[in-house]
Design a protein around this motif. Structure first.
Motif, PDB file in Angstrom:
ATOM      1  N   PRO A   1      39.730  26.548  31.408  1.00  0.00           N
ATOM      2  CA  PRO A   1      38.749  25.481  31.209  1.00  0.00           C
ATOM      3  C   PRO A   1      37.842  25.254  32.430  1.00  0.00           C
ATOM      4  CG  PRO A   1      40.886  24.531  31.683  1.00  0.00           C
ATOM      5  CD  PRO A   1      41.085  26.029  31.573  1.00  0.00           C
ATOM      6  N   THR A   2      38.092  25.950  33.522  1.00  0.00           N
ATOM      7  CA  THR A   2      37.297  25.755  34.734  1.00  0.00           C
ATOM      8  C   THR A   2      35.834  26.074  34.461  1.00  0.00           C
ATOM      9  OG1 THR A   2      39.185  26.290  36.124  1.00  0.00           O
ATOM     10  CG2 THR A   2      37.015  26.474  37.147  1.00  0.00           C
ATOM     11  N   GLN A   3      34.958  25.210  34.941  1.00  0.00           N
ATOM     12  CA  GLN A   3      33.520  25.354  34.732  1.00  0.00           C
ATOM     13  C   GLN A   3      32.814  25.552  36.068  1.00  0.00           C
ATOM     14  OE1 GLN A   3      31.576  24.185  31.662  1.00  0.00           O
ATOM     15  NE2 GLN A   3      33.451  24.562  30.561  1.00  0.00           N
ATOM     16  N   TYR A   4      31.777  26.382  36.053  1.00  0.00           N
ATOM     17  CA  TYR A   4      30.908  26.528  37.221  1.00  0.00           C
ATOM     18  C   TYR A   4      29.551  27.006  36.742  1.00  0.00           C
ATOM     19  CZ  TYR A   4      28.813  28.121  41.546  1.00  0.00           C
ATOM     20  OH  TYR A   4      27.937  28.302  42.594  1.00  0.00           O
ATOM     21  N   HIS A   5      28.509  26.504  37.380  1.00  0.00           N
ATOM     22  CA  HIS A   5      27.154  26.946  37.071  1.00  0.00           C
ATOM     23  C   HIS A   5      26.506  27.459  38.345  1.00  0.00           C
ATOM     24  CE1 HIS A   5      23.208  27.144  35.199  1.00  0.00           C
ATOM     25  NE2 HIS A   5      22.746  26.636  36.326  1.00  0.00           N
ATOM     26  N   CYS A   6      26.116  28.710  38.338  1.00  0.00           N
ATOM     27  CA  CYS A   6      25.364  29.302  39.444  1.00  0.00           C
ATOM     28  C   CYS A   6      23.886  29.119  39.122  1.00  0.00           C
ATOM     29  CB  CYS A   6      25.696  30.790  39.574  1.00  0.00           C
ATOM     30  SG  CYS A   6      24.664  31.637  40.784  1.00  0.00           S
ATOM     31  N   PRO A   7      23.100  28.610  40.064  1.00  0.00           N
ATOM     32  CA  PRO A   7      21.694  28.345  39.761  1.00  0.00           C
ATOM     33  C   PRO A   7      20.879  29.592  39.407  1.00  0.00           C
ATOM     34  CG  PRO A   7      22.223  27.743  42.043  1.00  0.00           C
ATOM     35  CD  PRO A   7      23.485  28.177  41.392  1.00  0.00           C
ATOM     36  N   TRP A   8      21.305  30.769  39.843  1.00  0.00           N
ATOM     37  CA  TRP A   8      20.509  31.947  39.493  1.00  0.00           C
ATOM     38  C   TRP A   8      21.189  32.891  38.503  1.00  0.00           C
ATOM     39  CZ3 TRP A   8      21.653  37.088  40.812  1.00  0.00           C
ATOM     40  CH2 TRP A   8      22.633  37.281  41.777  1.00  0.00           C
ATOM     41  N   LYS A   9      22.532  32.764  38.335  1.00  0.00           N
ATOM     42  CA  LYS A   9      23.248  33.630  37.386  1.00  0.00           C
ATOM     43  C   LYS A   9      23.582  32.915  36.080  1.00  0.00           C
ATOM     44  CE  LYS A   9      26.271  34.741  40.423  1.00  0.00           C
ATOM     45  NZ  LYS A   9      26.856  34.957  41.678  1.00  0.00           N
ATOM     46  N   GLY A  10      23.839  31.619  36.130  1.00  0.00           N
ATOM     47  CA  GLY A  10      24.156  30.866  34.919  1.00  0.00           C
ATOM     48  C   GLY A  10      25.580  30.336  34.901  1.00  0.00           C
ATOM     49  N   ASP A  11      26.089  30.107  33.690  1.00  0.00           N
ATOM     50  CA  ASP A  11      27.413  29.517  33.497  1.00  0.00           C
ATOM     51  C   ASP A  11      28.500  30.592  33.481  1.00  0.00           C
ATOM     52  OD1 ASP A  11      26.419  26.897  33.257  1.00  0.00           O
ATOM     53  OD2 ASP A  11      25.992  27.221  31.128  1.00  0.00           O
ATOM     54  N   THR A  12      29.596  30.294  34.166  1.00  0.00           N
ATOM     55  CA  THR A  12      30.712  31.225  34.221  1.00  0.00           C
ATOM     56  C   THR A  12      31.739  30.934  33.131  1.00  0.00           C
ATOM     57  OG1 THR A  12      31.907  29.789  35.739  1.00  0.00           O
ATOM     58  CG2 THR A  12      30.623  31.565  36.724  1.00  0.00           C
ATOM     59  N   GLN A  13      32.530  31.944  32.872  1.00  0.00           N
ATOM     60  CA  GLN A  13      33.761  31.815  32.094  1.00  0.00           C
ATOM     61  C   GLN A  13      34.867  32.273  33.025  1.00  0.00           C
ATOM     62  OE1 GLN A  13      34.880  30.799  28.795  1.00  0.00           O
ATOM     63  NE2 GLN A  13      36.651  30.903  30.144  1.00  0.00           N
ATOM     64  N   TYR A  14      35.764  31.356  33.368  1.00  0.00           N
ATOM     65  CA  TYR A  14      36.916  31.739  34.196  1.00  0.00           C
ATOM     66  C   TYR A  14      38.057  32.165  33.291  1.00  0.00           C
ATOM     67  CZ  TYR A  14      35.053  30.408  38.691  1.00  0.00           C
ATOM     68  OH  TYR A  14      34.309  30.365  39.832  1.00  0.00           O
ATOM     69  N   TRP A  15      38.940  32.990  33.859  1.00  0.00           N
ATOM     70  CA  TRP A  15      40.065  33.543  33.119  1.00  0.00           C
ATOM     71  C   TRP A  15      41.356  33.380  33.905  1.00  0.00           C
ATOM     72  CZ3 TRP A  15      38.678  35.162  28.386  1.00  0.00           C
ATOM     73  CH2 TRP A  15      37.343  35.472  28.179  1.00  0.00           C
ATOM     74  N   THR A  16      42.416  33.037  33.197  1.00  0.00           N
ATOM     75  CA  THR A  16      43.762  33.064  33.748  1.00  0.00           C
ATOM     76  C   THR A  16      44.346  34.423  33.382  1.00  0.00           C
ATOM     77  OG1 THR A  16      44.065  30.680  33.610  1.00  0.00           O
ATOM     78  CG2 THR A  16      46.066  32.024  33.600  1.00  0.00           C
ATOM     79  N   VAL A  17      44.940  35.079  34.363  1.00  0.00           N
ATOM     80  CA  VAL A  17      45.521  36.399  34.137  1.00  0.00           C
ATOM     81  C   VAL A  17      47.041  36.250  34.238  1.00  0.00           C
ATOM     82  CG1 VAL A  17      45.587  38.800  34.888  1.00  0.00           C
ATOM     83  CG2 VAL A  17      43.478  37.464  35.178  1.00  0.00           C
ATOM     84  N   THR A  18      47.746  36.694  33.202  1.00  0.00           N
ATOM     85  CA  THR A  18      49.201  36.576  33.173  1.00  0.00           C
ATOM     86  C   THR A  18      49.820  37.958  33.373  1.00  0.00           C
ATOM     87  OG1 THR A  18      49.039  34.687  31.673  1.00  0.00           O
ATOM     88  CG2 THR A  18      51.178  35.779  31.833  1.00  0.00           C
ATOM     89  N   VAL A  19      50.614  38.066  34.433  1.00  0.00           N
ATOM     90  CA  VAL A  19      51.292  39.320  34.777  1.00  0.00           C
ATOM     91  C   VAL A  19      52.763  39.009  34.985  1.00  0.00           C
ATOM     92  CG1 VAL A  19      51.473  41.146  36.505  1.00  0.00           C
ATOM     93  CG2 VAL A  19      49.221  40.300  35.830  1.00  0.00           C
ATOM     94  N   ASP A  20      53.614  39.736  34.291  1.00  0.00           N
ATOM     95  CA  ASP A  20      55.071  39.550  34.389  1.00  0.00           C
ATOM     96  C   ASP A  20      55.473  38.093  34.191  1.00  0.00           C
ATOM     97  OD1 ASP A  20      55.451  42.285  34.877  1.00  0.00           O
ATOM     98  OD2 ASP A  20      55.190  42.016  37.044  1.00  0.00           O
ATOM     99  N   GLY A  21      54.814  37.431  33.251  1.00  0.00           N
ATOM    100  CA  GLY A  21      55.138  36.052  32.926  1.00  0.00           C
ATOM    101  C   GLY A  21      54.574  35.017  33.878  1.00  0.00           C
ATOM    102  N   GLN A  22      53.905  35.441  34.937  1.00  0.00           N
ATOM    103  CA  GLN A  22      53.333  34.504  35.906  1.00  0.00           C
ATOM    104  C   GLN A  22      51.833  34.369  35.675  1.00  0.00           C
ATOM    105  OE1 GLN A  22      54.013  35.476  40.023  1.00  0.00           O
ATOM    106  NE2 GLN A  22      52.994  33.640  40.752  1.00  0.00           N
ATOM    107  N   GLN A  23      51.380  33.120  35.557  1.00  0.00           N
ATOM    108  CA  GLN A  23      49.961  32.851  35.352  1.00  0.00           C
ATOM    109  C   GLN A  23      49.226  32.786  36.689  1.00  0.00           C
ATOM    110  OE1 GLN A  23      49.589  29.293  32.987  1.00  0.00           O
ATOM    111  NE2 GLN A  23      49.605  30.485  31.104  1.00  0.00           N
ATOM    112  N   HIS A  24      48.119  33.489  36.756  1.00  0.00           N
ATOM    113  CA  HIS A  24      47.243  33.476  37.928  1.00  0.00           C
ATOM    114  C   HIS A  24      45.947  32.799  37.475  1.00  0.00           C
ATOM    115  CE1 HIS A  24      49.927  36.220  40.113  1.00  0.00           C
ATOM    116  NE2 HIS A  24      50.178  36.670  38.898  1.00  0.00           N
TER     117      HIS A  24
END
Length: 100
Positions: A41-64
């Motif tokens: 759900p993390t939001q960020y807007h770069c003034p020259w690139k636009g809106d981001t989509q952040y991702w949680t990466v799950t490896v071996d059951g651990q969320q990053h």
């Protein structure tokens, strides 16, 4: 090149397929192991690139949380600055390491 969390490859592509923006390597969408990714759900807007989509990466059951991000619909004028359409390309930070 590879993006890894620990010993797990989370994205892999030839360097010629990647785009470097502001010191970060962006991997093409098809090179990312999407089964390890969930939207953050993390939001960020770069003034020259636009809106981001952040991702949680799950490896071996651990969320990053917020270990990756992309610009699903970048501001079109940014393509001139970057030199290519990078829509959906994924970059990594926090717990991820990018190497050759």
């Amino acid at each position: 090149m590879q993006a890894l969390i620990g010993d797990t490859v989370i994205a892999e592509a030839p360097e010629t397929d990647l785009i470097q923006i502001e010191g970060n390597w962006y991997f093409p969408p098809a090179s990312v192991k999407t089964e390890l990714f969930s939207e953050s759900p993390t939001q960020y807007h770069c003034p020259w690139k636009g809106d981001t989509q952040y991702w949680t990466v799950t490896v071996d059951g651990q969320q990053h949380v917020d270990a990756a991000w992309s610009y699903p619909q970048p501001i079109p004028t940014s393509f001139d600055r970057v030199g290519k359409d990078y829509s959906g390309y994924v970059a990594f930070w926090k717990d991820a390491k990018v190497s050759e």
